[in-house]
Design an enzyme around this catalytic site. Structure first.
Site, mmCIF file in Angstrom:
data_model
loop_
_atom_site.group_PDB
_atom_site.id
_atom_site.type_symbol
_atom_site.label_atom_id
_atom_site.label_comp_id
_atom_site.label_asym_id
_atom_site.label_seq_id
_atom_site.Cartn_x
_atom_site.Cartn_y
_atom_site.Cartn_z
ATOM 1 N N GLU A 131 32.912 138.612 52.388
ATOM 2 C CA GLU A 131 33.521 139.831 51.813
ATOM 3 C C GLU A 131 32.909 140.977 52.166
ATOM 4 O O GLU A 131 33.433 142.169 51.121
ATOM 5 C CB GLU A 131 32.740 139.349 49.970
ATOM 6 C CG GLU A 131 33.201 138.318 49.569
ATOM 7 C CD GLU A 131 33.209 138.270 47.936
ATOM 8 O OE1 GLU A 131 31.247 139.036 47.362
ATOM 9 O OE2 GLU A 131 33.400 137.647 47.245
ATOM 10 N N GLU A 133 24.821 117.972 56.534
ATOM 11 C CA GLU A 133 23.347 118.599 56.098
ATOM 12 C C GLU A 133 22.194 117.755 56.933
ATOM 13 O O GLU A 133 21.016 118.246 57.404
ATOM 14 C CB GLU A 133 23.042 118.256 54.633
ATOM 15 C CG GLU A 133 22.711 117.615 54.447
ATOM 16 C CD GLU A 133 21.907 118.238 51.944
ATOM 17 O OE1 GLU A 133 21.219 117.633 51.997
ATOM 18 O OE2 GLU A 133 23.270 118.838 51.953
#
Length: 320
Positions: free
Chosen positions: A93, A124
């Protein structure tokens, strides 16, 4: 190849508030819808207080980032699951808002692009992947790990690799006892407490991390001169909405009519040049010269974007 067995002593020994049961929500499955919603709102109200408590640490992180970017370094985010997705969201963004892309802020999500839309199991837990995804970092860079538990191996691998390459490091977590906080330059540890649903860190923990990321990246962009007052001067007008927003911003900053602002923006090609031309009452060519004389500078007190200094110079004044 057989899957490596879990070390359940380590897993069950995890000390994180987000993994504890919340005594206020033990009857959550017995509530009517309205009461359930109000309960979640009440729990979320505590997030702001928890984030406020780490304001000094966020400040230190912003200063580290400004220092890194001012000398040509980059900011790297490393995370998995919800934490990693929030980091990706923050990074992508920045381009339409401040014209800052992956050459400046780079997100690394465990499992890659596919993990943004789909759960990718096991990634992960791989510190080697965290280091490999981080890639070529150096002393000018800042690497920020994001992990609700503060112990995610993928993130730990990235931070360890960053330290080996002499990059600065930071951690954003929602566990005040985060194991990965021990060796970083700045640790932002937000104590959001137990979740409404035990272990569901996309809730309060995710909200806290989103708040910290928003404040962090916005403060960095302001310090780097990407705004004039509270207006976005670097917004990329890539669609009709953003073009209209840029013209509206010029109207708000100068009190001139939209037609005039749109005309000067079209001639200038960017909002900062248009701002100087409109505020100082000079032509675009003069404004462009002054903008080049006063480029964005985080060290320019009270005018990092240079617009005020350029206007003052046009008027024969000295700013600051």
């Amino acid at each position: 190849m057989a899957e490596k067995p879990h070390d359940w002593r380590e897993v069950l020994g995890l000390r994180s508030p987000t993994e504890e049961r919340n005594p206020r929500t033990e009857d959550v499955d017995r509530l009517r819808t309205g009461d359930l919603v109000r309960l979640m709102i009440a729990e979320d109200e505590a997030v702001l207080t928890a984030v406020r408590a780490v304001a000094d640490q966020v400040t230190a992180l912003v200063d580290l980032a400004v220092e890194a970017l001012s000398v040509g370094g980059r900011i790297h985010y490393s995370g998995a699951g919800t934490s990693g997705r929030l980091a990706v969201l923050d990074a992508v963004e920045l381009l339409p808002t401040y014209r800052v892309g992956p050459e400046t802020v780079v997100p690394h999500l465990a499992g890659g692009d596919r993990a943004m839309m789909h759960a990718v199991e096991g990634v992960e837990d791989d510190p080697t992947a965290g280091a490999a995804d981080l890639g070529d970092v150096g002393p000018a860079d800042l690497v920020i790990g994001l992990a609700a538990s503060g112990r995610t191996p993928y993130v730990g691998g990235a931070l360890s690799h960053a330290r080996e390459r002499r990059a600065r490091t930071a951690l954003i977590a929602t566990n005040p006892r985060a194991a990965l906080a021990e060796d970083v330059d700045v640790a932002v540890l937000v104590d959001t407490g137990p979740e409404v649903i035990t272990g569901s860190t996309r809730m309060k923990a995710g909200t806290a991390q989103k708040m910290v990321l928003n404040m962090f990246s916005t403060a960095v962009m302001v310090r780097l001169g990407k705004t004039y007052s509270n207006l976005m001067t670097e917004v990329a007008p890539t669609n009709q909405k953003l073009r209209a927003r840029t013209v509206r911003m010029l109207v708000q900053a100068t009190d001139q009519d939209p037609e005039r602002c749109a005309e000067v923006l079209a001639a200038a090609g960017d909002a900062r040049t248009a701002l100087v031309a409109l505020i100082a009452g000079i032509d675009v060519a003069q404004a462009r010269e002054l903008i080049a004389e006063f480029p964005p500078d985080a060290n320019r007190i009270a005018d990092p974007g240079g617009v005020r200094s350029a206007v003052a110079a046009a008027r024969g004044e000295r700013h600051g």
